[in-house]
Design a protein around this motif. Structure first.
Motif, short mmCIF file in Angstrom:
data_model
loop_
_atom_site.label_atom_id
_atom_site.label_comp_id
_atom_site.label_asym_id
_atom_site.label_seq_id
_atom_site.Cartn_x
_atom_site.Cartn_y
_atom_site.Cartn_z
N ALA A 81 -7.84 2.51 2.85
CA ALA A 81 -8.36 2.80 1.52
C ALA A 81 -7.35 2.41 0.44
O ALA A 81 -7.71 1.85 -0.61
CB ALA A 81 -8.71 4.29 1.41
N GLN A 82 -6.07 2.70 0.71
CA GLN A 82 -5.04 2.33 -0.25
C GLN A 82 -4.92 0.81 -0.38
O GLN A 82 -4.73 0.28 -1.47
CB GLN A 82 -3.69 2.94 0.17
CG GLN A 82 -2.54 2.67 -0.78
CD GLN A 82 -2.69 3.39 -2.11
OE1 GLN A 82 -3.71 4.04 -2.37
NE2 GLN A 82 -1.70 3.23 -2.98
N SER A 122 0.81 -1.22 0.00
CA SER A 122 0.00 0.00 0.00
C SER A 122 0.84 1.27 0.00
O SER A 122 0.47 2.27 -0.62
CB SER A 122 -0.96 0.01 1.20
OG SER A 122 -0.24 -0.05 2.42
N SER A 123 2.00 1.22 0.68
CA SER A 123 2.85 2.42 0.68
C SER A 123 3.75 2.46 -0.54
O SER A 123 4.10 3.53 -1.05
CB SER A 123 3.71 2.46 1.96
OG SER A 123 4.51 1.30 2.06
N PHE A 169 1.49 11.08 5.80
CA PHE A 169 0.05 11.09 6.04
C PHE A 169 -0.40 9.88 6.85
O PHE A 169 -1.32 9.97 7.67
CB PHE A 169 -0.69 11.15 4.71
CG PHE A 169 -2.14 11.55 4.82
CD1 PHE A 169 -2.50 12.88 4.89
CD2 PHE A 169 -3.14 10.59 4.89
CE1 PHE A 169 -3.84 13.25 5.00
CE2 PHE A 169 -4.47 10.94 5.00
CZ PHE A 169 -4.82 12.29 5.06
N TYR A 170 0.26 8.71 6.61
CA TYR A 170 -0.17 7.48 7.29
C TYR A 170 0.09 7.54 8.80
O TYR A 170 -0.46 6.74 9.56
CB TYR A 170 0.56 6.27 6.70
CG TYR A 170 0.16 5.94 5.28
CD1 TYR A 170 -1.13 6.17 4.83
CD2 TYR A 170 1.06 5.39 4.39
CE1 TYR A 170 -1.52 5.87 3.54
CE2 TYR A 170 0.70 5.08 3.09
CZ TYR A 170 -0.59 5.32 2.67
OH TYR A 170 -0.97 5.03 1.38
N ALA A 198 -6.65 6.24 5.58
CA ALA A 198 -6.00 6.36 4.28
C ALA A 198 -5.29 5.06 3.89
O ALA A 198 -5.36 4.62 2.74
CB ALA A 198 -5.01 7.52 4.31
N GLU A 199 -4.63 4.45 4.86
CA GLU A 199 -3.93 3.20 4.55
C GLU A 199 -4.91 2.09 4.22
O GLU A 199 -4.67 1.28 3.31
CB GLU A 199 -3.05 2.78 5.73
CG GLU A 199 -2.15 1.60 5.41
CD GLU A 199 -1.15 1.32 6.51
OE1 GLU A 199 -0.16 0.62 6.23
OE2 GLU A 199 -1.35 1.79 7.64
N LEU A 203 1.09 9.77 -0.45
CA LEU A 203 0.65 10.03 0.92
C LEU A 203 1.69 9.58 1.94
O LEU A 203 1.87 10.23 2.97
CB LEU A 203 -0.68 9.32 1.19
CG LEU A 203 -1.88 9.77 0.34
CD1 LEU A 203 -3.12 8.97 0.71
CD2 LEU A 203 -2.13 11.26 0.51
N LEU A 252 -6.86 9.51 10.71
CA LEU A 252 -6.86 9.78 9.28
C LEU A 252 -5.85 8.89 8.55
O LEU A 252 -6.11 8.40 7.44
CB LEU A 252 -6.53 11.26 9.00
CG LEU A 252 -7.62 12.26 9.33
CD1 LEU A 252 -7.12 13.68 9.07
CD2 LEU A 252 -8.87 11.98 8.49
N GLY A 253 -4.70 8.67 9.18
CA GLY A 253 -3.67 7.84 8.56
C GLY A 253 -4.13 6.40 8.38
O GLY A 253 -3.91 5.80 7.33
N ASP A 297 1.82 3.96 -4.19
CA ASP A 297 1.13 5.09 -3.58
C ASP A 297 1.04 6.22 -4.60
O ASP A 297 1.90 7.09 -4.66
CB ASP A 297 1.93 5.53 -2.34
CG ASP A 297 1.25 6.64 -1.56
OD1 ASP A 297 0.17 7.09 -1.99
OD2 ASP A 297 1.81 7.06 -0.54
#
Length: 457
Positions: free
Chosen positions: A354-355, A328-329, A341-342, A351-352, A336, A347-348, A332
């Motif tokens: 979702a990724q 996921s990272s 951001f993670y 986001a992770e 992010l 929020l991190g 990217d």
């Protein structure tokens, strides 16, 4: 109490010494050479021998850097010998089916012989090996399957591609040579050369798709069925469309200061590390088979070749619910991770997640479902399944590779894998493992699954 002993198996190239274990009723031969190849040369048939070759000790794997997925799977290659002389395979077979007096070279189904599984490991074409403890198929052999695990060239040794020096797709040619060896020799272990199932995970599954389209021996002459685990099907066409192989070659040529045929192993691995640190593009597999390079057709012919193959070869396709989590990272598109951001609370993690969802769907599950529909379109047989189990103490979820220990692995081989951490794992390994192995063994025996899709949780 019965003890492990040795026995002699006659093969087409010469006799080998294998281990027999009366307790598990299995036979195990390790490091059988199936071909030979100097650096950057295509594989050639192995020379015959007369004295019994010792195949009772661990075999070397292709030289490699530590796996990118050690944080998921654990240090599976730690302490294992590495060597360029690695074109070997290992066979685990039921002991109560005695070997034949001589190998049988035919593809006709024989009810007296057992189904055969040939395992192609994953690792993004840069890590792994067929004789690792984590891939030992003991429980499948105990269920009446003759199992073969293959080691082949990886990374710069198998997929560098330099004009006049290193042909592309050498690792793929190694895999095909191993399948030819199986066709000629597996009856010596009680296996049916006409009932071979090619099984691959990730890059191994990618390899099988490529072998379906390859020139030379027809795929149905090499294997009768295929099991694909987490195949990154989106990668194959993207590698061709974006000319990844050509760009990789250009970048490699810019880094070389002398002929790679004269470099030592550590220098070549350093070259590979530099290429991976400064990739052509952010993708799952930088080193991989290239369309348009022997034995693979050009991209415009690829679908035609696949269509002709899948009509005759039943397919079983599996993926995990969070296949994309380890990537996921890495994959990217919005950067992010580089912004940190993670690491932002709540929020991190959103986001992770979702990724992870995006990578899982776009690289693994959606292309697998499309391939399933494609097979059925051409009157082929295909079934899919999703693996949704996750360890209670792991934050990795049902990630890439988490399904392998439920089918393969010697005792204790996966103990250090973070993806399995949790108090209930051992019981789940047994419960779900029995279900998945039952599905595989039935599939290999020709017991077709009526449902189009299954789920294991």
């Amino acid at each position: 109490m019965s003890e492990i002993a040795t026995t002699t198996i006659p093969l087409a190239s010469g006799p080998i010494l294998a281990l027999t274990d009366p307790a598990s009723k299995t036979l195990h031969a390790r490091g059988i050479p199936y071909a030979i190849a100097p650096r950057f040369a295509p594989p050639q048939p192995i020379s015959a021998w007369t004295a019994g070759k010792d195949c009772t000790v661990p075999a070397p794997i292709c030289p490699q850097l530590p796996s990118r997925l050690e944080s998921v799977m654990g240090p599976l290659t730690a302490g294992h010998e590495q060597s360029e002389s690695c074109l070997t395979l290992s066979v685990t077979a039921p002991l109560h089916y005695p070997p034949h007096e001589a190998p049988c070279n035919n593809n006709n189904n024989n009810s007296a012989l057992l189904p055969v599984l040939v395992w192609f490991h994953g690792g993004a074409y840069i890590s792994g090996g067929g004789d690792l403890a984590c891939y030992q198929p003991l429980k499948l052999a105990e269920q009446g399957v003759v199992c073969v695990t293959v080691t082949y060239r990886l990374g710069v040794f198998g997929y560098l591609g330099l004009a006049g020096i290193a042909p592309r797709n050498l690792g793929l040619l190694d895999q095909r040579e191993a399948l030819l060896w199986v066709r000629s020799n597996i009856s010596a272990f009680g296996g049916d050369p006409g009932n071979v199932t090619a099984v691959g995970q990730s890059a191994g599954a990618d390899s099988i798709i490529c072998l379906l389209a390859a020139e030379g021996a027809k795929s149905k002459e090499l294997f009768a069925k295929a099991i694909l685990l987490s195949p990154p099907l989106r990668e194959i066409r993207e590698r061709a469309v974006e000319l990844t192989a050509e760009l990789l070659t250009t970048k490699a040529e810019g880094l070389l200061t002398r002929d790679p045929r004269e470099m030592d192993v550590s220098e070549l691995l350093d070259l590979q590390k530099k290429l991976l640190m400064d990739p052509v593009r952010k993708q799952v597999m930088l080193f991989a088979p290239a369309l348009g390079e022997y034995p693979l057709p050009a991209v415009e012919e690829f679908d035609k070749r696949i269509a002709g193959a899948v009509a005759d070869i039943p397919i079983l396709i599996g993926w995990t619910a969070h296949d994309g989590r380890p990537f996921s990272s890495m994959m990217d598109p919005f950067g992010l991770g580089s912004w940190g951001f993670y690491n932002i609370p709540l929020l991190g993690s959103v986001a992770e997640a979702a990724q992870t969802w995006y990578v899982t769907r776009s690289y693994f599950s959606w292309p697998s479902q499309e391939f399933h529909a494609y097979v059925r379109k051409f009157a082929g047989r295909s079934t899919t399944y999703e693996f949704g189990w996750a360890a209670e103490r792991s934050k990795l979820g049902s990630c890439h590779c988490v399904d392998i220990p439920f089918v393969l692995g010697a005792e204790g081989a996966w103990d250090a894998a973070p993806m399995l951490w949790g108090s209930g794992t051992e019981g789940d390994l047994q419960r779900l493992g029995e279900g998945i192995r039952g599905l595989w063994v039935g599939f290999m025996r020709g017991e077709w699954v009526q449902k189009e899709h299954l789920r294991f949780v």
